[in-house]
Design an enzyme around this catalytic site. Structure first.
Site, PDB file in Angstrom:
ATOM      1  N   MET A  84      26.221  14.968 128.290  1.00 33.67           N
ATOM      2  CA  MET A  84      25.830  16.336 128.611  1.00 33.67           C
ATOM      3  C   MET A  84      24.323  16.489 128.501  1.00 33.67           C
ATOM      4  O   MET A  84      23.752  16.200 127.463  1.00 33.67           O
ATOM      5  CB  MET A  84      26.481  17.326 127.641  1.00 33.67           C
ATOM      6  CG  MET A  84      27.978  17.458 127.753  1.00 33.67           C
ATOM      7  SD  MET A  84      28.561  18.770 126.680  1.00 33.67           S
ATOM      8  CE  MET A  84      27.995  18.163 125.087  1.00 33.67           C
ATOM      9  N   CYS A  85      23.721  16.926 129.559  1.00 35.31           N
ATOM     10  CA  CYS A  85      22.313  17.283 129.512  1.00 35.31           C
ATOM     11  C   CYS A  85      22.196  18.754 129.123  1.00 35.31           C
ATOM     12  O   CYS A  85      23.143  19.526 129.268  1.00 35.31           O
ATOM     13  CB  CYS A  85      21.657  17.063 130.877  1.00 35.31           C
ATOM     14  SG  CYS A  85      21.775  15.365 131.482  1.00 35.31           S
TER      15      CYS A  85
END
Length: 268
Positions: free
Chosen positions: A1-2
């Site tokens: 997840m960014c």
């Protein structure tokens, strides 16, 4: 997840933004990070700092937090590599200078199959890195040029159509800065739970707006703070950074902003 973070403000503001703490607020308390980047727009140019290493151990990240760089527009990204190896060339925000304007782009999500698209294949050789995100940025720039989208509303329309098309491939939370305006597209994202990562779900981005009654106040939370707010000012983040004032953006929401003013808001 960014993790994504952005600001559009009516006056230059100094934002203290600690990227490693911000990533923890996004839920990634025990995962190594694969890079970080932050853009502070100033007049016709911008400060852009990027590293393919975790912000928690970065002397450059500490320097960025320590120094004052007032700006009206800011884009920040903390990366968890999914497409493309950890490398400077794959670290967001990506930027290009187009007709004398520095443009920048950051993405949270995955766009599997983008390289197989006919309109993308010709641009693969123009990439510096090898991410789906940078390729999406180049496609957007090509669309804007082909449409001769010179006004902010024209660019908003091109950006909205582009985002709606690409989200058919996968998660597509986009931040785009054209040198004067901030464009935002919210879709879906993965969330970390005790049982692991979820499937992509809403919201992909959240907004917090500061109006006239907030002028002169400060905003402080774990990972970010602004000492003296001059409204209007809008913040965007992958997850709410505190318990007050955040509004989840609906899937397909597209906004265009300049200097803290929302010029257009559509649902695609």
């Amino acid at each position: 997840m960014c993790e994504l973070f952005a600001m559009s403000a009516s006056e230059p503001h100094t934002v203290r933004y600690e990227l490693d703490l911000f990533a923890q607020e996004g839920g990634e308390k025990h995962r190594n990070r694969d890079g970080w980047g932050i853009l502070f727009a100033q007049d016709r140019d911008a400060f852009l700092f990027r590293e393919p290493d975790p912000a928690a151990s970065s002397e450059l990240a500490k320097m960025v937090v320590r120094e004052d760089r007032p700006c009206k527009h800011l884009i920040a990204h903390v990366r968890r590599a999914s497409a493309g190896k950890p490398a400077l060339a794959n670290t967001h925000p990506f930027d290009r200078v187009v007709r004398g304007q520095r443009m920048a782009f950051a993405h949270n999500g995955d766009l599997p199959g983008i390289e197989a698209r006919e309109d993308a294949r010709a641009l693969i050789g123009e990439r510096i890195g090898d991410t789906d995100s940078e390729l999406a940025f180049l496609m957007l720039l090509q669309r804007l040029d082909a449409a001769d989208a010179s006004t902010p509303l024209d660019r908003h329309d091109v950006f909205a159509r582009f985002a709606a098309e690409l989200r058919e491939l996968g998660s597509a939370n986009f931040l785009f800065f054209d040198g004067e305006h901030l464009f935002v597209h919210a879709y879906r994202r993965k969330f970390e739970t005790e049982d692991g990562l979820t499937a992509p779900r809403e919201p992909g981005l959240n907004i917090r707006s500061f109006e006239g009654r907030h002028s002169g106040q400060s905003w402080k939370t774990r990972g970010a703070n602004i000492e003296n707010i001059t409204a209007p000012l809008h913040l965007f983040a992958s997850v709410p950074l505190d318990e007050e004032g955040w509004e989840p953006l609906a899937r397909g929401c597209v906004l265009a902003l300049k200097d803290g003013a929302i010029l257009a808001r559509t649902q695609t």
